[in-house]
Design an enzyme around this catalytic site. Structure first.
Site, PDB file in Angstrom:
ATOM      1  N   CYS A 180      47.110  50.794  35.239  1.00 18.72           N
ATOM      2  CA  CYS A 180      47.146  49.802  36.518  1.00 18.72           C
ATOM      3  C   CYS A 180      48.718  49.327  36.549  1.00 18.72           C
ATOM      4  O   CYS A 180      48.720  48.609  35.548  1.00 18.72           O
ATOM      5  CB  CYS A 180      46.080  48.717  36.414  1.00 18.72           C
TER       6      CYS A 180
ATOM      7  N   CYS B  43      48.872  45.798  37.377  1.00 20.21           N
ATOM      8  CA  CYS B  43      48.539  44.786  36.214  1.00 20.21           C
ATOM      9  C   CYS B  43      49.696  44.545  35.050  1.00 20.21           C
ATOM     10  O   CYS B  43      50.059  43.677  34.833  1.00 20.21           O
ATOM     11  CB  CYS B  43      47.251  45.131  35.568  1.00 20.21           C
ATOM     12  N   ASP B  44      50.039  45.794  34.750  1.00 16.82           N
ATOM     13  CA  ASP B  44      51.053  45.928  33.559  1.00 16.82           C
ATOM     14  C   ASP B  44      52.647  46.127  33.859  1.00 16.82           C
ATOM     15  O   ASP B  44      53.190  46.123  32.650  1.00 16.82           O
ATOM     16  CB  ASP B  44      50.414  47.028  32.852  1.00 16.82           C
TER      17      ASP B  44
HETATM   18  C1  FAD Z   1      42.935  48.582  31.014  1.00 13.47           C
HETATM   19  C2  FAD Z   1      42.733  47.680  32.293  1.00 13.47           C
HETATM   20  C3  FAD Z   1      43.551  46.623  32.607  1.00 13.47           C
HETATM   21  C4  FAD Z   1      43.409  45.949  33.635  1.00 13.47           C
HETATM   22  N1  FAD Z   1      44.413  44.875  33.719  1.00 13.47           N
HETATM   23  C5  FAD Z   1      44.109  43.847  34.872  1.00 13.47           C
HETATM   24  C6  FAD Z   1      45.135  42.950  34.776  1.00 13.47           C
HETATM   25  O1  FAD Z   1      45.859  42.741  34.144  1.00 13.47           O
HETATM   26  N2  FAD Z   1      44.970  42.233  36.002  1.00 13.47           N
HETATM   27  C7  FAD Z   1      44.027  42.417  37.072  1.00 13.47           C
HETATM   28  O2  FAD Z   1      43.768  41.524  38.050  1.00 13.47           O
HETATM   29  N3  FAD Z   1      43.265  43.263  36.933  1.00 13.47           N
HETATM   30  C8  FAD Z   1      43.307  44.321  35.975  1.00 13.47           C
HETATM   31  N4  FAD Z   1      42.372  45.276  35.863  1.00 13.47           N
HETATM   32  C9  FAD Z   1      41.387  45.539  37.096  1.00 13.47           C
HETATM   33  C10 FAD Z   1      40.165  44.707  36.485  1.00 13.47           C
HETATM   34  O3  FAD Z   1      39.610  44.586  35.384  1.00 13.47           O
HETATM   35  C11 FAD Z   1      39.356  45.154  37.717  1.00 13.47           C
HETATM   36  O4  FAD Z   1      39.674  45.124  39.119  1.00 13.47           O
HETATM   37  C12 FAD Z   1      37.908  44.232  37.911  1.00 13.47           C
HETATM   38  O5  FAD Z   1      37.220  44.103  36.369  1.00 13.47           O
HETATM   39  C13 FAD Z   1      36.740  44.570  38.698  1.00 13.47           C
HETATM   40  O6  FAD Z   1      35.745  43.620  38.762  1.00 13.47           O
HETATM   41  P1  FAD Z   1      34.242  44.169  39.045  1.00 13.47           P
HETATM   42  O7  FAD Z   1      33.512  42.930  38.831  1.00 13.47           O
HETATM   43  O8  FAD Z   1      34.447  44.684  40.498  1.00 13.47           O
HETATM   44  O9  FAD Z   1      33.782  45.337  38.251  1.00 13.47           O
HETATM   45  P2  FAD Z   1      33.837  45.686  36.622  1.00 13.47           P
HETATM   46  O10 FAD Z   1      35.030  44.819  35.755  1.00 13.47           O
HETATM   47  O11 FAD Z   1      34.077  47.233  36.407  1.00 13.47           O
HETATM   48  O12 FAD Z   1      32.463  45.381  36.370  1.00 13.47           O
HETATM   49  C14 FAD Z   1      31.468  46.042  36.793  1.00 13.47           C
HETATM   50  C15 FAD Z   1      30.181  45.717  35.668  1.00 13.47           C
HETATM   51  O13 FAD Z   1      28.844  46.362  36.269  1.00 13.47           O
HETATM   52  C16 FAD Z   1      28.418  46.715  35.351  1.00 13.47           C
HETATM   53  N5  FAD Z   1      27.543  47.964  35.604  1.00 13.47           N
HETATM   54  C17 FAD Z   1      27.961  48.897  36.210  1.00 13.47           C
HETATM   55  N6  FAD Z   1      27.170  49.848  36.625  1.00 13.47           N
HETATM   56  C18 FAD Z   1      25.895  49.390  36.146  1.00 13.47           C
HETATM   57  C19 FAD Z   1      24.463  49.722  36.301  1.00 13.47           C
HETATM   58  N7  FAD Z   1      24.115  50.840  36.855  1.00 13.47           N
HETATM   59  N8  FAD Z   1      23.416  48.589  35.642  1.00 13.47           N
HETATM   60  C20 FAD Z   1      24.002  47.614  35.099  1.00 13.47           C
HETATM   61  N9  FAD Z   1      25.372  47.347  35.085  1.00 13.47           N
HETATM   62  C21 FAD Z   1      26.112  48.107  35.718  1.00 13.47           C
HETATM   63  C22 FAD Z   1      29.178  47.005  34.312  1.00 13.47           C
HETATM   64  O14 FAD Z   1      28.710  47.026  32.929  1.00 13.47           O
HETATM   65  C23 FAD Z   1      30.255  46.000  34.429  1.00 13.47           C
HETATM   66  O15 FAD Z   1      29.614  44.599  33.705  1.00 13.47           O
HETATM   67  C24 FAD Z   1      42.444  46.014  34.605  1.00 13.47           C
HETATM   68  C25 FAD Z   1      41.493  47.254  34.387  1.00 13.47           C
HETATM   69  C26 FAD Z   1      41.707  47.892  33.292  1.00 13.47           C
HETATM   70  C27 FAD Z   1      40.521  49.151  32.964  1.00 13.47           C
END
Ligand code: FAD
Length: 310
Positions: A137, A140-141
């Site tokens: 990302c 992000c970085d």
């Molecule tokens: C390495 C990395 C660095 C990042 N750095 C940044 C940053 O600096 N700043 C920023 O704003 N964003 C950053 N991001 C992006 C940010 O983390 C994501 O946009 C954000 O976490 C999305 O949130 P979400 O809740 O939609 O999904 P996710 O964080 O993907 O959470 C999804 C959840 O659903 C659960 N899940 C999935 N399928 C199932 C299922 N079938 N049954 C039960 N549970 C399930 C997973 O276990 C998880 O808990 C980064 C991402 C990564 C990978």
């Protein structure tokens, strides 16, 4: 699971516990709804994040530290979180049945926040060095790339947009693409080519990411099989994202990438099912945006239940 648990009908069941799920849980719980969260983990992608500098209220926070606060907040509010995998969501009249590894649960509304995963190169060093120079990302970085030498791997719009952003920070940006042509829009490619600190390495793949505590370099193989070592500080992997919504996609409309289509209130095509965060068709995948979506989904679910006279 006890008989009373099986017959209990929650007001809202939240699938997932990343920023979107945590935020949805906080908002639904504070509306005095009976809420259950089922998730494979607490934190989602934030668990993989080294350092977050773009989440308001924190000048800089390690992903793990932010997740600890998520956990404390959920516990403090008394949110019921079950760690497990949701396998399927079924509609039974006005009630949704959530089938999971932890048992079957019933809810009057469902908020889906299953997130997404970045596709990997699947090369040695990649997984180990995530957050230590391997990034998925640039938004992000990119600031961590200031005055450094970095590579962007990929050939679509996301890769070229990342390279364009990184060229503002980095000393040198190498775009490594396995083909001789980009999938990205021509106008974008031409714009990136004008940056003096961007160099294109075509017909080549990364075969290893090297480094002990942080990224120190990569190994690149061209289509003739020649291998070269490059010294680098960071590698941005931009080869796509995957959304896994198999457990719900028979109930809701999804787009060509499998993302759940939502409106401005995070409503899906199925009444009573809401979605938030990276699993949806909303542009930009960021923690703060997912958290905002989660709040909207929770408030919409509350309105839905109130109108139904729950
Ligand atoms: C390495 C990395 C660095 C990042 N750095 C940044 C940053 O600096 N700043 C920023 O704003 N964003 C950053 N991001 C992006 C940010 O983390 C994501 O946009 C954000 O976490 C999305 O949130 P979400 O809740 O939609 O999904 P996710 O964080 O993907 O959470 C999804 C959840 O659903 C659960 N899940 C999935 N399928 C199932 C299922 N079938 N049954 C039960 N549970 C399930 C997973 O276990 C998880 O808990 C980064 C991402 C990564 C990978």
């Amino acid at each position: 699971m006890s008989e009373s648990q099986q017959s209990r009908v929650y007001d809202v069941i939240i699938v997932g516990c990343g920023p979107a799920g945590v935020s949805a849980a906080i908002y639904t719980k504070r509306k005095m709804l009976d809420v259950l969260v089922i998730s494979k983990d607490i934190g989602g992608q934030v668990l993989l994040t080294g350092f977050i500098e773009n989440y308001p209220g924190f000048e800089g926070v390690r992903g793990e530290a932010l997740v600890e606060i998520f956990e404390r907040q959920l516990k403090g509010l008394g949110v019921d979180v079950k760690i497990g995998e949701v396998e399927r969501v079924e509609r039974d009249g006005e009630i949704f049945k959530v089938i999971s590894s932890e048992g079957n649960f019933s809810g009057k509304a469902v908020i889906v926040t299953g997130g997404s995963t970045y596709k990997r190169l699947n090369v040695p060093g990649e997984e180990r060095l995530i957050g230590r120079g391997v990034s998925f990302c640039a938004t992000c970085d990119a600031p961590f790339a200031r005055n450094r030498e970095v590579a962007v791997v990929g050939g679509g719009n996301a890769a070229l947009q990342s390279a364009e952003l990184l060229s503002r920070y980095a000393k040198m940006v190498y775009i490594i693409h396995r083909r001789d042509k980009f999938r990205a829009d021509e106008v974008l490619v031409e714009r990136v080519k004008r940056h003096q600190n961007v160099q294109f390495i075509m017909n080549s793949v990364v075969t290893e990411i090297k480094g002990d505590k942080r990224v120190e370099g990569i190994t690149v193989k061209d289509k003739e099989g020649n291998i070269a070592e490059m010294k680098l500080d960071m590698v941005f992997i931009e080869v796509g994202r995957e959304v896994k919504a198999d457990y719900i996609k028979h109930l809701v409309r999804t787009n060509e990438w499998g993302q759940i289509v939502v409106d401005r209130r995070q409503r899906t095509s199925c009444e009573g099912v809401f979605a938030a965060g990276d699993i949806t068709d909303r542009p930009y995948q960021q923690a703060i945006i997912a958290a905002g979506d989660g709040a909207v989904a929770a408030l919409s679910a509350y309105d839905f239940l109130t109108e139904k006279g729950y």
